[in-house]
Design a protein around this motif. Structure first.
Motif, PDB file in Angstrom:
ATOM      1  N   ILE B  12     -11.247  -1.603   6.978  1.00 33.25           N
ATOM      2  CA  ILE B  12     -10.328  -2.056   7.608  1.00 33.25           C
ATOM      3  C   ILE B  12      -8.971  -2.234   6.668  1.00 33.25           C
ATOM      4  O   ILE B  12      -9.148  -2.789   5.431  1.00 33.25           O
ATOM      5  N   LYS B  13      -7.858  -1.580   7.063  1.00 34.81           N
ATOM      6  CA  LYS B  13      -6.609  -1.501   6.181  1.00 34.81           C
ATOM      7  C   LYS B  13      -5.734  -1.928   6.936  1.00 34.81           C
ATOM      8  O   LYS B  13      -5.480  -1.975   8.198  1.00 34.81           O
ATOM      9  N   THR B  14      -4.552  -2.309   6.201  1.00 29.83           N
ATOM     10  CA  THR B  14      -3.120  -2.440   6.994  1.00 29.83           C
ATOM     11  C   THR B  14      -2.083  -1.196   6.793  1.00 29.83           C
ATOM     12  O   THR B  14      -2.373  -0.521   5.718  1.00 29.83           O
ATOM     13  N   ARG B  15      -1.236  -1.401   7.615  1.00 30.93           N
ATOM     14  CA  ARG B  15      -0.366  -0.279   7.599  1.00 30.93           C
ATOM     15  C   ARG B  15       0.466  -0.062   6.327  1.00 30.93           C
ATOM     16  O   ARG B  15       0.747  -1.019   5.557  1.00 30.93           O
ATOM     17  N   GLY B  16       0.743   1.091   5.706  1.00 31.51           N
ATOM     18  CA  GLY B  16       1.325   1.285   4.466  1.00 31.51           C
ATOM     19  C   GLY B  16       0.398   1.462   3.122  1.00 31.51           C
ATOM     20  O   GLY B  16       0.471   2.082   2.495  1.00 31.51           O
ATOM     21  N   GLN B  17      -0.930   1.274   3.525  1.00 28.47           N
ATOM     22  CA  GLN B  17      -1.953   1.092   2.294  1.00 28.47           C
ATOM     23  C   GLN B  17      -2.350   2.382   2.445  1.00 28.47           C
ATOM     24  O   GLN B  17      -2.075   3.362   3.000  1.00 28.47           O
ATOM     25  N   GLN B  18      -3.184   2.850   1.152  1.00 31.67           N
ATOM     26  CA  GLN B  18      -3.833   4.068   1.185  1.00 31.67           C
ATOM     27  C   GLN B  18      -5.478   3.840   1.163  1.00 31.67           C
ATOM     28  O   GLN B  18      -5.807   2.737   0.868  1.00 31.67           O
ATOM     29  N   VAL B  19      -6.026   4.949   1.439  1.00 38.82           N
ATOM     30  CA  VAL B  19      -7.644   4.782   1.463  1.00 38.82           C
ATOM     31  C   VAL B  19      -8.285   6.061   1.008  1.00 38.82           C
ATOM     32  O   VAL B  19      -7.648   7.091   1.189  1.00 38.82           O
ATOM     33  N   THR B  20      -9.233   6.097   0.537  1.00 44.51           N
ATOM     34  CA  THR B  20     -10.043   7.061  -0.032  1.00 44.51           C
ATOM     35  C   THR B  20     -11.397   6.712   0.661  1.00 44.51           C
ATOM     36  O   THR B  20     -12.050   5.736   0.387  1.00 44.51           O
ATOM     37  N   LEU B  21     -11.916   8.040   1.135  1.00 45.89           N
ATOM     38  CA  LEU B  21     -13.385   7.958   1.852  1.00 45.89           C
ATOM     39  C   LEU B  21     -14.209   9.020   0.933  1.00 45.89           C
ATOM     40  O   LEU B  21     -13.605  10.140   0.564  1.00 45.89           O
ATOM     41  N   SER B  22     -15.429   8.979   0.845  1.00 51.06           N
ATOM     42  CA  SER B  22     -16.538   9.749   0.145  1.00 51.06           C
ATOM     43  C   SER B  22     -17.385  10.278   1.059  1.00 51.06           C
ATOM     44  O   SER B  22     -17.877   9.473   2.029  1.00 51.06           O
ATOM     45  N   CYS B  23     -17.868  11.604   0.572  1.00 48.92           N
ATOM     46  CA  CYS B  23     -18.871  12.298   1.359  1.00 48.92           C
ATOM     47  C   CYS B  23     -19.709  13.048   0.280  1.00 48.92           C
ATOM     48  O   CYS B  23     -19.186  13.710  -0.677  1.00 48.92           O
ATOM     49  N   SER B  24     -21.075  12.745   0.423  1.00 47.83           N
ATOM     50  CA  SER B  24     -21.929  13.476  -0.451  1.00 47.83           C
ATOM     51  C   SER B  24     -22.701  14.318   0.538  1.00 47.83           C
ATOM     52  O   SER B  24     -23.628  14.071   1.386  1.00 47.83           O
TER      53      SER B  24
END
Lengths: 110, 114
Positions: B12-24
């Motif tokens: 859960i993030k708020t508008r304007g933030q950034q996010v990093t998702l990982s995949c193996s």
């Protein structure tokens, strides 16, 4: 451009046969895929057609006609567990992307 | 053989933030693709990586980016999050060129932007 279309919803009863159609338009083509996705889960591979004709795999069969831009997925002897979304997708010419339809939600009732 | 893994599973993030998702990816798979799934648009292709190179990119704004590491693991980043970025982000792996294009999907990361 690229376009892929399939019905939004279908219903059927246990033990019946259902055919889910998919039509596509693309300038480059490298095979047609069908995936099954249960609610809240990841898509799982069902079938792959690169040549015209019918591919049979147990209760599931998939057909492709490249000249008509048409495929269908045939499900026989339907079971309640077959209730899911069925996704049609084609691979682009380079095989670097799958372009998916929006999926057909199949509801199987007893 | 272990399947495709994605972390985190929920975010859960708020508008304007950034996010990093990982995949193996699955061991031995060198191609990794990312997709966004929403109820309205279905599964949409984001980008594909093979041998640390982006080979294809879907029709998404530049806020969406990704990379692949030498061990084939991949990350995707979304900057300046918008409410419309709320979606299930799926990663899929395959063997790569010269092999079947069959892709194996991970369980996804459910991103909610508030």
């Amino acid at each position: 451009g690229q376009n892929i279309d399939q019905p939004t919803e279908m219903t059927a009863t246990e033990g019946a046969i259902v055919q889910i159609n998919c039509t596509y338009q693309t300038s480059g083509f490298n095979g047609l895929f069908w995936y099954q996705q249960h609610a809240g889960e990841a898509p799982t591979f069902l079938s792959y057609n690169v040549l015209d004709g019918l591919e049979e795999k147990g209760r599931f069969s998939s057909f492709l006609s490249r000249s008509k831009g048409y495929s269908y997925l045939l499900l026989k002897e339907l079971q309640m567990k077959d209730s899911a979304s069925y996704l049609c997708a084609f691979a682009n010419q380079a095989g670097t992307a799958l372009i998916f339809g929006k999926g057909t939600t199949l509801s199987v009732s007893s | 053989k272990a399947g495709v893994t994605q972390t985190p599973r929920y975010l859960i993030k708020t508008r304007g933030q950034q996010v990093t998702l990982s995949c193996s990816p699955i061991s031995g798979h060198r191609s990794v693709s990312w997709y966004q799934q929403t109820p309205g648009q279905g599964l949409q292709f984001l980008f594909e990586y093979f041998s640390e190179t982006q080979r294809n990119k879907g029709n998404f704004p530049g806020r969406f980016s990704g990379r692949q590491f030498s061990n084939s693991r991949s990350e995707m980043n979304v900057s300046t999050l918008e409410l419309g970025d709320s979606a299930l982000y799926l990663c899929a792996s395959s063997l790569g060129p010269g092999h079947s294009y069959e892709q194996y999907f991970g369980p996804g990361t459910r991103l909610t932007v508030t």
